[in-house]
Design an enzyme around this catalytic site. Structure first.
Site, short mmCIF file in Angstrom:
data_model
loop_
_atom_site.label_atom_id
_atom_site.label_comp_id
_atom_site.label_asym_id
_atom_site.label_seq_id
_atom_site.Cartn_x
_atom_site.Cartn_y
_atom_site.Cartn_z
N SER A 283 9.53 1.27 12.79
CA SER A 283 10.85 1.02 12.15
C SER A 283 10.23 0.71 10.79
O SER A 283 10.91 0.32 9.59
CB SER A 283 11.79 -0.24 12.45
OG SER A 283 11.11 -1.72 12.67
N LYS B 74 10.76 -7.40 10.74
CA LYS B 74 11.88 -6.80 9.72
C LYS B 74 11.06 -7.53 8.48
O LYS B 74 10.87 -8.44 8.04
CB LYS B 74 13.25 -7.21 10.22
CG LYS B 74 13.33 -6.57 11.61
CD LYS B 74 13.53 -4.35 10.97
CE LYS B 74 14.01 -3.69 12.10
NZ LYS B 74 13.22 -4.01 13.40
#
EC number: 3.4.21.88
Length: 237
Positions: free
Chosen positions: A158, A196
């Site tokens: 990701s 993230k």
């Protein structure tokens, strides 16, 4: 090792089976753990099943079987609710790598700093919180700066557009706050850890992937704890 919620759910299922011989319903589990939705229970059950603590019996509704208990817990699971045996709710535990300031009277020997690798971090769908060190790395102090540091092995894709690939090792400076745009280790609901980019949207916190295949996840500020900020990356070829 189990997270607090995983441990609490395992204990609840175990005690209900002992009392009635019937596992609790998803609604009962949700109420017992004070979760907002059944999806959280699904994640916890999947995590317990993957770790070999419970087994779902096929073709039977509400059919759960406790296969084993954590090694550090007595067979009766007598630890009070909210106790600390059998799980560790924090991503980071133990002593971390720290760059020691050099005094004027002490020569700088340019010695490396031992940084613990605290397991794996998800760059993708969040995984259970990382708990214990799995190895150590010797890092030049100029790569770290001041403060305490730890390393994590990346799993998932990701963050590929930020140059972070599956199998990389990220260096993290321990901290509990970050600025918008920082790449952070975030602990969600005290049970899921993920790598993230942090974005603040009003009173909410957005955890943003660097891959268009993944959606940005938005949480209330009470659901996210910052564990550290990315400062470096190591890769083997």
């Amino acid at each position: 090792m189990l997270t607090r919620k995983q441990y609490d759910l395992l204990r609840f299922i175990h005690e209900r089976l002992k009392e009635t011989g019937v596992p609790p319903s998803f609604d009962e589990m949700k109420e017992a753990l004070d979760l907002r939705s059944k999806s959280g229970i699904h994640r916890l059950i999947t995590a317990l099943e993957e770790r070999g603590f419970i087994r779902r019996l096929p073709n039977r509704a509400r059919a759960l079987e406790v296969v084993r208990l954590p090694d550090s817990v007595a067979p009766g699971l007598a630890t009070p609710r909210g106790g600390t045996r059998g799980f560790s709710p924090s991503v980071i535990e133990g002593s971390l790598g720290r760059v020691r300031p050099v005094s004027e009277d002490e020569p700088d020997l340019n010695q490396s700093v031992t940084v613990p690798v605290m397991g794996r971090i998800a760059a993708g769908t969040p995984i259970s919180a990382i708990q214990t060190r799995s190895a150590t790395l010797n890092i030049p102090p100029e790569m770290l700066g001041q403060g305490e540091h730890f390393a994590l092995e990346v799993r998932g894709d990701s963050m590929i557009e930020a140059g972070i690939l599956d199998g990389d090792t990220v260096l993290i400076r321990k901290c509990d706050s970050a600025e918008t745009g920082d790449i952070v280790v975030a602990l969600v609901d005290d049970e899921e850890a993920t790598l993230k980019r942090l974005r603040r949207k009003g009173a909410s916190i957005a955890l943003e992937a660097a891959n268009p295949a993944y959606e940005t996840r938005i949480f209330g500020p009470d659901r996210v704890r910052i564990q550290g900020r990315l400062i470096g990356l190591m890769r083997r070829y």
